[in-house]
Design a protein around this motif. Structure first.
Motif, short mmCIF file in Angstrom:
data_model
loop_
_atom_site.label_atom_id
_atom_site.label_comp_id
_atom_site.label_asym_id
_atom_site.label_seq_id
_atom_site.Cartn_x
_atom_site.Cartn_y
_atom_site.Cartn_z
N LEU B 168 1.17 -1.51 0.53
CA LEU B 168 -0.06 -0.76 -0.01
C LEU B 168 0.80 1.56 -0.18
N ASP B 169 0.08 2.55 -0.93
CA ASP B 169 0.70 3.67 -0.37
C ASP B 169 0.59 4.31 0.22
N MET B 170 -0.58 3.98 0.66
CA MET B 170 -2.29 5.05 1.03
C MET B 170 -3.39 4.04 1.91
N VAL B 171 -3.59 4.18 3.25
CA VAL B 171 -4.44 3.80 3.74
C VAL B 171 -6.02 4.03 3.13
N VAL B 172 -6.26 5.30 3.05
CA VAL B 172 -7.61 5.70 2.43
C VAL B 172 -6.90 6.46 1.50
N ALA B 173 -7.63 6.47 -0.32
CA ALA B 173 -7.15 7.12 -1.10
C ALA B 173 -8.22 8.49 -0.56
N MET B 174 -8.14 9.28 -0.71
CA MET B 174 -8.67 10.73 -0.01
C MET B 174 -8.72 12.04 -0.56
N TYR B 233 -4.40 8.95 7.98
CA TYR B 233 -4.21 7.67 6.69
C TYR B 233 -4.61 7.76 5.50
N SER B 234 -4.52 9.10 4.88
CA SER B 234 -4.28 9.39 3.31
C SER B 234 -3.06 9.52 3.29
N ASP B 235 -2.83 10.62 2.16
CA ASP B 235 -1.03 10.53 1.73
C ASP B 235 -1.19 11.78 1.69
N PRO B 236 -0.32 12.77 1.67
CA PRO B 236 -0.34 14.28 1.64
C PRO B 236 -0.75 14.90 0.66
N GLN B 244 -9.43 13.22 -9.58
CA GLN B 244 -10.10 11.84 -9.49
C GLN B 244 -9.59 11.05 -10.22
N ASP B 245 -9.17 10.96 -11.81
CA ASP B 245 -8.11 9.53 -11.88
C ASP B 245 -7.01 9.71 -10.99
N SER B 246 -6.19 9.73 -10.44
CA SER B 246 -5.48 9.69 -9.49
C SER B 246 -6.20 9.18 -8.40
N GLN B 247 -6.70 9.92 -7.79
CA GLN B 247 -7.57 9.00 -6.45
C GLN B 247 -7.85 7.62 -7.17
N LEU B 248 -8.80 7.20 -8.72
CA LEU B 248 -9.27 6.16 -8.61
C LEU B 248 -8.26 5.47 -8.86
N ALA B 249 -7.09 5.20 -9.93
CA ALA B 249 -6.08 4.75 -10.19
C ALA B 249 -4.73 4.15 -8.82
N ALA B 250 -4.50 5.20 -7.24
CA ALA B 250 -4.51 4.54 -6.43
C ALA B 250 -5.21 3.35 -5.89
N PHE B 251 -6.02 3.18 -6.14
CA PHE B 251 -7.38 2.44 -5.44
C PHE B 251 -7.64 0.85 -5.68
N ALA B 252 -7.54 1.02 -7.54
CA ALA B 252 -7.98 0.64 -8.54
C ALA B 252 -6.95 -0.88 -8.81
N ASN B 253 -5.72 -0.08 -8.67
CA ASN B 253 -3.71 -0.43 -8.71
C ASN B 253 -3.62 -1.43 -7.35
N GLY B 254 -4.61 -1.24 -6.04
CA GLY B 254 -4.30 -2.30 -4.78
C GLY B 254 -3.41 -1.56 -4.00
#
Lengths: 299, 410
Positions: B168-174, B233-236, B244-254
């Motif tokens: 993980l890079d971060m716990v929550v993608a926010m 617990y998100s990434d600064p 919207q895209d980078s947030q989604l990519a972080a989650f979709a790529n695990g």
């Protein structure tokens, strides 16, 4: 006598199409706008009541508007300096004997042909993705974070992008002016033993004064009214504190007016801001032009 | 003279053909389904012979600008989207009564003005904290236990300590940045958690207080602690620069275990082929248990009283009652339809999860659109961003939020 009225009529008919358009899209909306600024109009439907000077009182107590005013002044000053200095230097470059100078002229001018929104988005990608990854891989601390999301550097990014876009345009004005200077004057100075730097400061710059009047006027109004690059590059962000309230660090006046009118749906107050904006810009422009005019000399 | 007549005739014909190009003009706000909607409009034209033109306004603040310009253009849209009371109040004079239309038989989610049916629910949408089931399983966390703030605090801390082995890079993608235009996630959607979670759907006590400039101190304090937890617990960098895209990519790529977005992201999510199971966990911000996600029709189609009213009503009826309409809503646009006659189930993970929560009756209302225009995204969004940037701590955040809410009543 008859021919006089006929002549007047002809003149009027020639003038009419432009005058009509000007009255319809500039004069009437302008007067309506001043009227709306004294009402509580919401943008649709009829005006429900007159509120006098309330809108004006409210905007001068609003930290966001005052902050926008200050950053717009800051941006205008920085931008006038950088755009004109850069434009002047590159105009000297492209009028010198350097090889490929026509290519340079075209190259410096091209950014001006790209629309502000596209340009803003391209530079946003550069500042928030490309530069940070370069900074991280080279270990440069200053570059490893986005310059746009830092409240202290965001105005610098605005100035860089606008200079990149606008300097080429101002360069053309300087180039035309430099080419208009009589060769004999410069040659006479050279024969008298004037060095390059002296020739620029004592002969070229005074003889180019009318070009400075135009260029400074264009950069002043352009910077003051800056909107498209502002929206696309920073969207006004990031947030900073001003007068103990959160405000948008890079929200220039034009964007602040837009946000008031459309985001907060407060048309009348946005209109009041626009009136203030108009008055201030007019005063600044008059001061600048009359000051510059007094410096112009006849060659 | 002949020439002049010919010219005028050509001009008139040109004008007529322009209006003939679109019998029905629809102005809508969902950028992510622009293509699907235009394809459906084409299909509708093929079946009925009625030409339809779809105008899309991007992002939630821009849509209103687009709509206003369309309204002022002289060719008013026949159908457009309202997002709630402020949109309804703004256009009330132009909105037609749809009471008795065929589609009204199949839904309870229509927009009502007293007894009058005025808005066709575009879909129902929901959001919670979407989770990556693989990662939670590996960390030994049961999503069913995530029903209060302490459970989240423990789960986040555990995931954070296992970041490396879980990849993980971060716990929550926010996301919370103004620069990237994401303040609606914080100032509207996240703030609505405070407004409705734990309350009955028609309970408006919290929003009524906010509109009067007040908060419920204990509830609000707990809410601020919850925001602190998510931001911590998100990434600064994601918070301030994430799109919207980078947030989604972080989650979709695990790279992130949780994802703060709604099921409208499904089409984009599926395009990235996530290879894990996804569902929603509730925004349980209180010390006590609350078990439900936030579900509502986010917007409604309204019909122009002065426009091509009959064609517009026919279009909406066809959308709600035909197989083409159901196929478009469920399969093409990946929406959760608000209509009981539609039996298709969404194939996409987020919508499926919304449908399950909805069917279980565990939902809370959306009331963020009752806030004054610009207040959520602008005024509150700025404070969330300030907090995300680390310029203020959680106590200052709470104080500034309360101060901003006080400002509404003025």
């Amino acid at each position: 006598m008859k021919s006089m009225t006929r002549r007047k009529l002809t003149e009027f008919l020639f003038l009419f199409p432009t005058l009509f358009a000007f009255v319809m899209v500039i004069i009437i909306p302008f007067i309506l706008g001043i009227y709306y600024s004294f009402t509580d109009w919401q943008g649709t439907g009829a005006v429900s009541k007159m509120v006098g000077l309330d809108n004006y009182k409210a905007i001068f107590q609003e930290p966001g508007f005052l902050h926008s005013f200050l950053v717009t002044l800051l941006f205008t000053v920085l931008n006038i300096i950088t755009v004109n200095v850069v434009a002047f230097i590159i105009s000297l470059l492209v009028t010198s004997e350097i090889r490929g100078r026509n290519l340079y002229r075209a190259g410096f001018f091209i950014p001006n042909l790209i629309g502000g929104i596209v340009l803003g988005l391209v530079w946003q990608f550069i500042f928030s993705n490309i530069l940070p990854s370069i900074g991280q891989s080279l270990g440069i601390a200053g570059l490893s974070k986005s310059l746009i999301s830092n409240k202290d550097t965001v105005m610098i990014t605005m100035v860089i992008v606008n200079t990149w876009q606008y300097a080429g345009y101002i360069m053309l004005i300087y180039v035309a002016s430099i080419q208009g200077i009589s060769k004999s004057v410069l040659e006479a100075a050279e024969v008298d033993g004037a060095k390059y730097w002296t020739r620029i400061t004592r002969i070229q710059i005074p003889l180019m004064a009318n070009a400075f009047t135009i260029s400074l006027f264009l950069t002043l109004t352009n910077s003051f009214k800056m909107y498209d690059v502002n929206v696309a590059l920073t969207n006004g962000g990031p947030v900073t504190m001003f007068m103990m309230k959160p405000v948008q660090a890079s929200e220039l006046l034009a964007l602040n007016i837009y946000q008031t009118a459309f985001k907060y749906n407060n048309m009348a107050q946005g209109q009041a801001k626009a009136v203030i904006f108009f008055i201030v810009l007019t005063i600044f422009s008059i001061i600048q032009v009359s000051w510059n005019k007094s410096k112009e000399v006849e060659a | 003279m002949k020439k002049l007549v010919a010219m005028v005739l050509t001009l008139v014909m040109a004008l007529m053909s322009v209006s003939a190009l679109a019998d029905l003009v629809i102005c809508q706000n969902k950028v992510e389904i622009t293509q699907q909607m235009e394809e459906y409009a084409k299909l509708y034209t093929e079946k009925t012979g009625v030409p339809v033109k779809v105008i899309t306004g991007g992002g939630s603040s821009d849509y209103n600008t687009v709509l206003k310009s369309e309204m002022a253009s002289g060719r008013e849209p026949d159908i457009w989207v309202i997002e709630g009371p402020s949109g309804y109040e703004l256009w009330k004079d132009k909105i037609a009564d749809q009471t008795g239309a065929e589609w009204t038989k199949y839904t309870a989610a229509a927009y009502m003005d007293g007894d009058k049916v005025v808005g066709f629910p575009v879909s129902v949408e929901g959001y919670g904290l979407a989770y990556n089931k693989n990662i939670l399983d590996k960390a030994g966390i049961d999503p069913a236990t995530l029903t209060n703030r302490n459970a989240y605090a423990e789960a986040f801390a555990k995931l954070d300590s296992m970041k490396e082995e879980l990849g993980l890079d971060m716990v929550v993608a926010m996301v919370a940045g103004t620069t990237t235009g994401m303040t609606w996630v914080t100032g509207l959607h996240n703030f609505n958690v405070y407004l409705t979670v734990g309350n009955e759907r028609n309970d408006t006590t919290i929003i009524d207080k906010v509109l009067a400039g007040e908060v419920v101190p204990d509830r609000f304090h707990q809410y601020c602690q919850y925001v602190d937890l998510i931001f911590k617990y998100s990434d600064p960098d994601m918070l301030l620069n994430g799109t919207q895209d980078s947030q989604l990519a972080a989650f979709a790529n695990g790279k992130a275990a949780f994802y703060h977005q709604g099921n409208w992201m499904d089409p984009s999510l599926v395009a990235l082929n996530p290879d894990f199971e996804i569902a929603y966990a509730p925004h349980a911000f209180l010390d006590t248990d609350t078990d439900g996600i936030l579900v509502n029709p986010p917007s409604w189609y309204v019909v122009n009283e002065n426009g091509n009213k009959e064609e517009a009503l026919a279009y909406l009826n066809y959308l709600a009652t035909s197989e083409d309409g159901a196929d478009y809503m469920v399969n093409k646009a990946a929406m959760v339809p608000a209509f009981t006659n539609v039996t298709l189930t969404p194939a996409t993970p987020l919508s499926k999860s919304v449908m399950e929560w909805n069917a279980a009756g565990k939902t809370y209302d959306w009331q963020q659109y009752k806030l004054p225009d610009g207040f959520g995204m602008g005024t509150l969004g700025a404070i969330y961003e300030l907090f995300a940037s680390g310029a203020i701590d959680v106590d200052q955040f709470e104080a500034m939020m309360i101060d901003a809410i006080k400002g509404i009543a003025k």
